[in-house]
Design an enzyme around this catalytic site. Structure first.
Site, short mmCIF file in Angstrom:
data_model
loop_
_atom_site.label_atom_id
_atom_site.label_comp_id
_atom_site.label_asym_id
_atom_site.label_seq_id
_atom_site.Cartn_x
_atom_site.Cartn_y
_atom_site.Cartn_z
N GLY A 143 16.11 29.15 4.04
CA GLY A 143 15.94 30.59 3.87
C GLY A 143 16.49 31.15 2.58
O GLY A 143 16.45 32.37 2.38
N GLU A 155 19.12 23.34 4.75
CA GLU A 155 17.70 22.92 4.85
C GLU A 155 16.84 23.77 3.91
O GLU A 155 15.93 24.48 4.36
CB GLU A 155 17.22 23.10 6.29
CG GLU A 155 17.99 22.30 7.31
CD GLU A 155 17.63 22.68 8.74
OE1 GLU A 155 16.85 23.63 8.96
OE2 GLU A 155 18.15 22.02 9.65
N GLY A 210 13.96 24.92 1.52
CA GLY A 210 12.58 24.55 1.20
C GLY A 210 12.20 25.29 -0.06
O GLY A 210 12.22 24.76 -1.17
N ARG A 237 -0.43 33.23 1.24
CA ARG A 237 0.75 34.09 1.36
C ARG A 237 0.46 35.58 1.09
O ARG A 237 0.94 36.43 1.83
CB ARG A 237 1.89 33.59 0.48
CG ARG A 237 2.31 32.16 0.78
CD ARG A 237 3.64 31.79 0.19
NE ARG A 237 4.72 32.52 0.81
CZ ARG A 237 5.34 33.53 0.28
NH1 ARG A 237 5.03 33.94 -0.92
NH2 ARG A 237 6.29 34.15 0.94
N TYR A 281 1.36 37.61 4.39
CA TYR A 281 2.66 38.32 4.38
C TYR A 281 2.71 39.46 3.36
O TYR A 281 3.79 39.96 3.07
CB TYR A 281 3.80 37.37 3.99
CG TYR A 281 3.81 36.02 4.67
CD1 TYR A 281 4.12 35.91 6.02
CD2 TYR A 281 3.53 34.87 3.94
CE1 TYR A 281 4.16 34.66 6.62
CE2 TYR A 281 3.57 33.62 4.55
CZ TYR A 281 3.88 33.53 5.89
OH TYR A 281 3.92 32.30 6.48
N CYS A 330 -15.02 35.02 1.90
CA CYS A 330 -15.67 36.19 2.49
C CYS A 330 -14.73 36.97 3.40
O CYS A 330 -14.94 37.03 4.61
CB CYS A 330 -16.90 35.75 3.26
SG CYS A 330 -17.97 34.81 2.19
N TYR A 358 5.04 26.67 0.30
CA TYR A 358 4.09 27.26 1.25
C TYR A 358 2.79 27.65 0.57
O TYR A 358 2.16 28.65 0.92
CB TYR A 358 4.74 28.46 1.98
CG TYR A 358 6.06 28.08 2.59
CD1 TYR A 358 6.11 27.25 3.70
CD2 TYR A 358 7.28 28.53 2.05
CE1 TYR A 358 7.33 26.87 4.26
CE2 TYR A 358 8.49 28.14 2.60
CZ TYR A 358 8.51 27.32 3.71
OH TYR A 358 9.71 26.94 4.25
#
Ligand code: LLP
Length: 418
Positions: A239, A273, A275, A312, A316, A343, A372
């Site tokens: 995070g 962790e 990413g 993304r 989001y 489309c 991502y």
């Protein structure tokens, strides 16, 4: 020169000009800087050095095995959420004792595969999972190390789709329900509780929530001897937030100091962790202009990348900076929406951007796309998955060939019903 940056007026990935990659390999194309990934790995190691950090790269962020190999040579372990990710990590030569196997719904075959591989820690998310891991672990004749994923009910202050540490999220075990599960693990002949795990969400920009969550877990441990018995690590999850390409919004030193105060007196090591922190700004999505459509208040720049390659923005409302490959060109007055050929009106990469006049065929780079991006790409509209390139110094390595239509059709059966 490290990362995706302008050098002598031209956008590069490390020492490699992006235009040359786009010309040679076509677009859409993901390009990642190995130098930037390694540099950021070093920053994490340094910031958390006093906590002897175990860095478990979150494979979901970018799971190309070339990236996993790069990171494991640097000493990283892996955070895995599926049997597929576990297979990748194994194929990349990772040391399974440095793997954490997480995931809110683990299938039996995945548990068996992880036990067989002897992964370091299972992050347990529910009571039923304790029973199932214990059941399968019986056959191994070894003790299996586990962590409980706790849900500390802390607001990560991020987009609701990537917030995971509130009571109303499906993840982890609320602190109020954890005590009987700790006892249940202690009673098991197969399982050994060695860690607590928390993951509040993604893109956190401030140390506050991380430390608040850790504080709550420490209070839980302090409350009862059974809660701390055998526990050697605290896993803060991932995070760690990033913003634009060159910004460092999260104060790592402040975060590290806070963890030191909480963990060192209790003799705990820190597991991380990350990413996005490692790969997000190290990558970009290279695309080419197909068409321009003029409208009254703004124009549409239609490019050959889309929500299929980078979802993304659509999912989001994520804002990714979009830049031309040549530096210093004067932007036009009229803003443009950079959109793809898919489309859907949700198929945009950027809205209301100020970009210079760009002809058909001009390249654009969508920045901060290393995390991502490809890992969430789809074949929507029967688009083939893009190629991926990794650079290091002046070298470029094709780490995934562009998919062909044959790949797409290979699992579709030819049966005809008339
Ligand atoms: N650990 C656990 C248990 C996780 O669930 C995640 C991410 C991470 C670590 C790594 O988080 P990171 O350091 O990358 O923020 N697709 C979304 C992000 C979803 C993150 C899911 N879990 C996005 O594109 O923003």
């Amino acid at each position: 020169m490290t990362g995706i940056r302008y050098h002598q007026g031209k956008l590069h990935s490390d020492g490699v000009p992006l235009a040359a990659l786009g010309e040679g390999l076509g677009t859409p194309l993901y390009v990642y800087s190995a130098d930037a990934i390694l540099e950021r790995y070093g920053r994490l190691e340094k910031a958390f050095a006093r906590l002897e950090p175990g860095i478990r790269y979150a494979v979901k962020a970018n799971s190309n095995r070339a990236i996993l190999r790069l990171l494991r040579h640097r000493g990283a372990g892996f955070d895995l959420v599926s049997g597929g990710e576990l297979e990748r990590a194994l194929q990349a030569g990772g040391d399974p004792s440095n793997f954490v196997f997480a995931g809110v719904g683990k299938q039996d075959w995945e548990i068996q595969k992880a036990l067989h591989a002897q992964v370091g820690i299972f992050n347990i998310e529910s009571e039923g999972e304790i029973d199932r891991i214990e059941f399968h672990a019986q056959k191994t004749g070894r003790k299996t190390q586990v962590a409980l994923r706790l849900n500390p009910d802390v607001d990560a202050r991020t987009h609701e789709y990537i917030s995971t540490g509130k009571e109303e999220n499906k993840f982890g075990i609320p602190l109020s329900q954890a005590s009987p599960l700790v006892d249940r693990i202690h009673r098991s002949a197969q399982l050994e509780l060695v860690s607590y795990h928390v993951h509040l969400g993604s893109l956190l920009l401030d140390p506050g929530p991380f430390l608040e969550a850790a504080g709550r877990v420490m209070a839980f441990m302090d409350a009862d001897e059974a809660h701390r018995r055998g526990v050697r690590t605290y896993d803060t999850g991932g995070g760690f937030g990033i913003r634009g390409n060159f910004e460092e919004p999260l104060a790592l030193d402040e975060l590290a100091e806070g963890f030191e105060e909480l963990l060192l007196p209790r003799g705990l090591r820190l597991l991380l962790e990350p990413g996005r922190y490692l790969v997000g700004n190290a990558g970009c999505l290279l695309t080419r202009v197909l068409e321009r459509k003029q409208r009254k208040t703004k124009d549409f720049l239609i490019v050959d990348a889309s929500m299929s390659e980078l979802i993304r923005p659509a999912l989001y409302d994520a804002v990714h900076e979009i830049v031309p490959l040549r530096e210093g060109l004067e932007p036009l007055e009229k803003p443009v929406d950079v959109v793809g050929p898919v489309c859907e009106s949700a198929d945009f990469l950027g809205k209301d951007r100020k970009l210079p006049a760009l002809e058909r065929g001009a390249f654009l780079a969508v920045l901060t796309a290393g995390a991502y991006g490809f890992s969430m790409a789809s074949r929507y509209n029967t688009r083939t998955l893009p190629a991926e390139v990794l650079t290091r110094g002046d070298h470029a390595l094709l780490i995934r060939r562009r998919e062909t239509l044959e790949h797409i059709f290979q699992n579709e059966v030819e049966e005809e019903w008339k």
